[in-house]
Design a protein around this motif. Structure first.
Motif, PDB file in Angstrom:
ATOM      1  N   VAL A   1       0.811  -1.219   0.000  1.00 11.01           N
ATOM      2  CA  VAL A   1       0.000   0.000   0.000  1.00 11.01           C
ATOM      3  C   VAL A   1       0.845   1.270   0.000  1.00 11.01           C
ATOM      4  CG1 VAL A   1      -1.989  -1.099   1.085  1.00 11.01           C
ATOM      5  CG2 VAL A   1      -0.188  -0.125   2.511  1.00 11.01           C
ATOM      6  N   THR A   2       2.133   1.135   0.325  1.00  8.82           N
ATOM      7  CA  THR A   2       3.006   2.323   0.352  1.00  8.82           C
ATOM      8  C   THR A   2       3.796   2.480  -0.941  1.00  8.82           C
ATOM      9  OG1 THR A   2       4.815   1.065   1.355  1.00  8.82           O
ATOM     10  CG2 THR A   2       3.264   2.142   2.855  1.00  8.82           C
ATOM     11  N   MET A   3       3.519   1.646  -1.953  1.00 11.06           N
ATOM     12  CA  MET A   3       4.339   1.652  -3.159  1.00 11.06           C
ATOM     13  C   MET A   3       3.491   1.687  -4.424  1.00 11.06           C
ATOM     14  SD  MET A   3       7.112  -1.222  -4.435  1.00 11.06           S
ATOM     15  CE  MET A   3       5.915  -2.256  -5.300  1.00 11.06           C
ATOM     16  N   THR A   4       3.997   2.383  -5.433  1.00 10.88           N
ATOM     17  CA  THR A   4       3.488   2.293  -6.801  1.00 10.88           C
ATOM     18  C   THR A   4       4.702   2.025  -7.699  1.00 10.88           C
ATOM     19  OG1 THR A   4       3.726   4.680  -7.135  1.00 10.88           O
ATOM     20  CG2 THR A   4       1.561   3.882  -6.400  1.00 10.88           C
ATOM     21  N   ARG A   5       4.450   1.709  -8.962  1.00  7.27           N
ATOM     22  CA  ARG A   5       5.529   1.595  -9.947  1.00  7.27           C
ATOM     23  C   ARG A   5       5.246   2.551 -11.091  1.00  7.27           C
ATOM     24  NH1 ARG A   5       9.090  -2.737  -9.362  1.00  7.27           N
ATOM     25  NH2 ARG A   5       8.416  -4.443  -8.001  1.00  7.27           N
ATOM     26  N   ASP A   6       6.315   3.148 -11.642  1.00  4.30           N
ATOM     27  CA  ASP A   6       6.114   4.057 -12.764  1.00  4.30           C
ATOM     28  C   ASP A   6       5.955   3.265 -14.056  1.00  4.30           C
ATOM     29  OD1 ASP A   6       8.660   3.333 -13.732  1.00  4.30           O
ATOM     30  OD2 ASP A   6       9.632   5.162 -13.036  1.00  4.30           O
ATOM     31  N   VAL A   7       5.860   3.938 -15.183  1.00  5.60           N
ATOM     32  CA  VAL A   7       5.577   3.272 -16.456  1.00  5.60           C
ATOM     33  C   VAL A   7       6.697   2.334 -16.881  1.00  5.60           C
ATOM     34  CG1 VAL A   7       4.015   5.063 -17.285  1.00  5.60           C
ATOM     35  CG2 VAL A   7       6.489   5.264 -17.724  1.00  5.60           C
ATOM     36  N   TYR A   8       7.875   2.461 -16.251  1.00  7.68           N
ATOM     37  CA  TYR A   8       9.003   1.580 -16.558  1.00  7.68           C
ATOM     38  C   TYR A   8       9.134   0.442 -15.539  1.00  7.68           C
ATOM     39  CZ  TYR A   8      10.180   5.580 -19.458  1.00  7.68           C
ATOM     40  OH  TYR A   8      10.135   6.603 -20.383  1.00  7.68           O
ATOM     41  N   GLY A   9       8.257   0.432 -14.549  1.00  9.10           N
ATOM     42  CA  GLY A   9       8.297  -0.597 -13.524  1.00  9.10           C
ATOM     43  C   GLY A   9       9.124  -0.239 -12.312  1.00  9.10           C
ATOM     44  N   ILE A  10       9.709   0.949 -12.278  1.00  9.30           N
ATOM     45  CA  ILE A  10      10.552   1.358 -11.152  1.00  9.30           C
ATOM     46  C   ILE A  10       9.666   1.727  -9.959  1.00  9.30           C
ATOM     47  CG2 ILE A  10      12.343   2.940 -10.381  1.00  9.30           C
ATOM     48  CD1 ILE A  10      13.130   0.998 -12.646  1.00  9.30           C
ATOM     49  N   PRO A  11       9.959   1.192  -8.784  1.00  8.54           N
ATOM     50  CA  PRO A  11       9.102   1.455  -7.619  1.00  8.54           C
ATOM     51  C   PRO A  11       9.257   2.866  -7.073  1.00  8.54           C
ATOM     52  CG  PRO A  11      11.009   0.162  -6.985  1.00  8.54           C
ATOM     53  CD  PRO A  11      11.046   0.253  -8.479  1.00  8.54           C
ATOM     54  N   LYS A  12       8.171   3.368  -6.530  1.00  4.53           N
ATOM     55  CA  LYS A  12       8.163   4.668  -5.875  1.00  4.53           C
ATOM     56  C   LYS A  12       7.410   4.519  -4.562  1.00  4.53           C
ATOM     57  CE  LYS A  12       6.737   9.502  -6.359  1.00  4.53           C
ATOM     58  NZ  LYS A  12       6.056  10.510  -7.211  1.00  4.53           N
ATOM     59  N   MET A  13       8.049   4.920  -3.473  1.00  2.00           N
ATOM     60  CA  MET A  13       7.434   4.787  -2.158  1.00  2.00           C
ATOM     61  C   MET A  13       6.665   6.062  -1.808  1.00  2.00           C
ATOM     62  SD  MET A  13       8.557   1.786  -1.774  1.00  2.00           S
ATOM     63  CE  MET A  13       7.919   1.383  -0.149  1.00  2.00           C
ATOM     64  N   ALA A  14       5.551   5.884  -1.138  1.00  2.00           N
ATOM     65  CA  ALA A  14       4.715   7.013  -0.734  1.00  2.00           C
ATOM     66  C   ALA A  14       5.437   7.857   0.305  1.00  2.00           C
ATOM     67  CB  ALA A  14       3.391   6.511  -0.175  1.00  2.00           C
ATOM     68  N   GLU A  15       5.302   9.169   0.182  1.00  3.74           N
ATOM     69  CA  GLU A  15       5.929  10.062   1.163  1.00  3.74           C
ATOM     70  C   GLU A  15       5.224   9.987   2.512  1.00  3.74           C
ATOM     71  OE1 GLU A  15       6.148  13.997  -0.381  1.00  3.74           O
ATOM     72  OE2 GLU A  15       7.400  13.442  -2.114  1.00  3.74           O
TER      73      GLU A  15
END
Length: 282
Positions: free
Chosen positions: A242-256
């Motif tokens: 729930v604290t993570m998404t992935r961008d269009v390239y699949g790279i993870p991004k954590m919620a601030e």
């Protein structure tokens, strides 16, 4: 192996570890899978994997009434330092009661180094009676194991009962930009699969997000019908980052700002109820 339903501690990134145990017990979970992956979980040092910390984790399992099925500590297995690091993770996993040690394999251009290191890891897995379960990644970067077919090939080449597969349905969606779908892919490695990561995925403009199980784009009802028709009943972990998404390239991004504990509890309880319904498990 009892076909348990586990919940990943990754949903509680940003919170102390004991909170994950307390909260999963509150929503009626029976198993908790700990996740220690650089960039995907709470920060940690390699020195964490010692017997003193394993004893603390065992106490958390005991006091919460939860059990350990698998331990997720993915890393690149091809480097020189990965030998000592992964051995330490394996010993830690065994000490806390895990049956499966889940990890990625290695980048595609490190095949020689990977297989050399795997000779050490397979011997150790056999010595301590712990199964190494490879997982298909989600970051879009070429890996020795990218999906079911390559996973089956690696497992066949290694030829050990202690090297199997953990299939992650959600990872496949971002890794191949949905050009390959898990509903079709996972059966190519099902005979070598010992554990499942049930992670849903939903395409959004910026990439992919990971909602409650049953709220995304993956047809888990179809998947579990296929498994039932084949009389396959595997242990699984609900991995709801729930604290993570992935961008269009699949790279993870954590919620601030992580969700509140109440929000996490609702997402996980909905996921648990849905999975119990479609699998018929308690």
């Amino acid at each position: 192996m009892n076909p348990f339903i586990s919940i990943s501690s990754g949903a509680y990134n940003g919170h102390p570890l004991h909170v994950a145990f307390e909260e999963v017990a509150k929503i009626g979970g029976t198993h908790l899978e700990l996740i220690f992956i650089h960039g995907f979980s709470n920060p940690f040092e390699e020195s964490y994997f010692c017997e003193a910390n394993a004893a603390e984790v065992r106490q958390l399992y005991k006091s919460s009434g939860l059990q350990c099925g698998a331990f997720a500590a993915h890393m690149d297995l091809s480097t020189a330092q990965s030998v000592s690091q992964f051995i330490a993770r394996m010993d830690f996993a065994k000490s806390i009661g895990a049956h499966f040690m889940i990890t990625y394999a290695a980048p595609m251009d490190k095949e020689v180094e990977f297989y050399k290191n795997m000779e050490v890891f397979v011997r150790h897995a056999e010595e301590i009676n712990l199964i190494i379960a490879f997982e298909n990644p989600g970051d879009g970067k070429r890996n020795i194991i990218d999906a079911a077919r390559s996973g089956a090939e690696v497992i066949k080449r290694l030829g050990s009962d202690y090297v199997k597969f953990n299939y992650d349905f959600g990872n496949l969606m971002s890794h191949f930009r949905e050009d390959i779908l898990p509903e079709e892919d996972f059966l190519h490695v099902i005979n070598d699969t010992v554990h499942l990561h049930v992670k849903d995925s939903r395409k959004i403009k910026s990439g992919w997000e990971f909602p409650a199980i049953g709220k995304g784009d993956i047809d888990f009802r179809y998947i579990f019908r296929e498994l039932k028709d084949r009389a396959i009943d595997l242990p699984l972990c609900l991995e709801v980052p729930v604290t993570m998404t992935r961008d269009v390239y699949g790279i993870p991004k954590m919620a601030e700002v992580p969700p509140t504990l109440d929000e996490i509890a609702k997402t996980l309880k909905d996921s648990l109820d849905y999975t119990r319904d479609i699998t018929g498990r308690s």
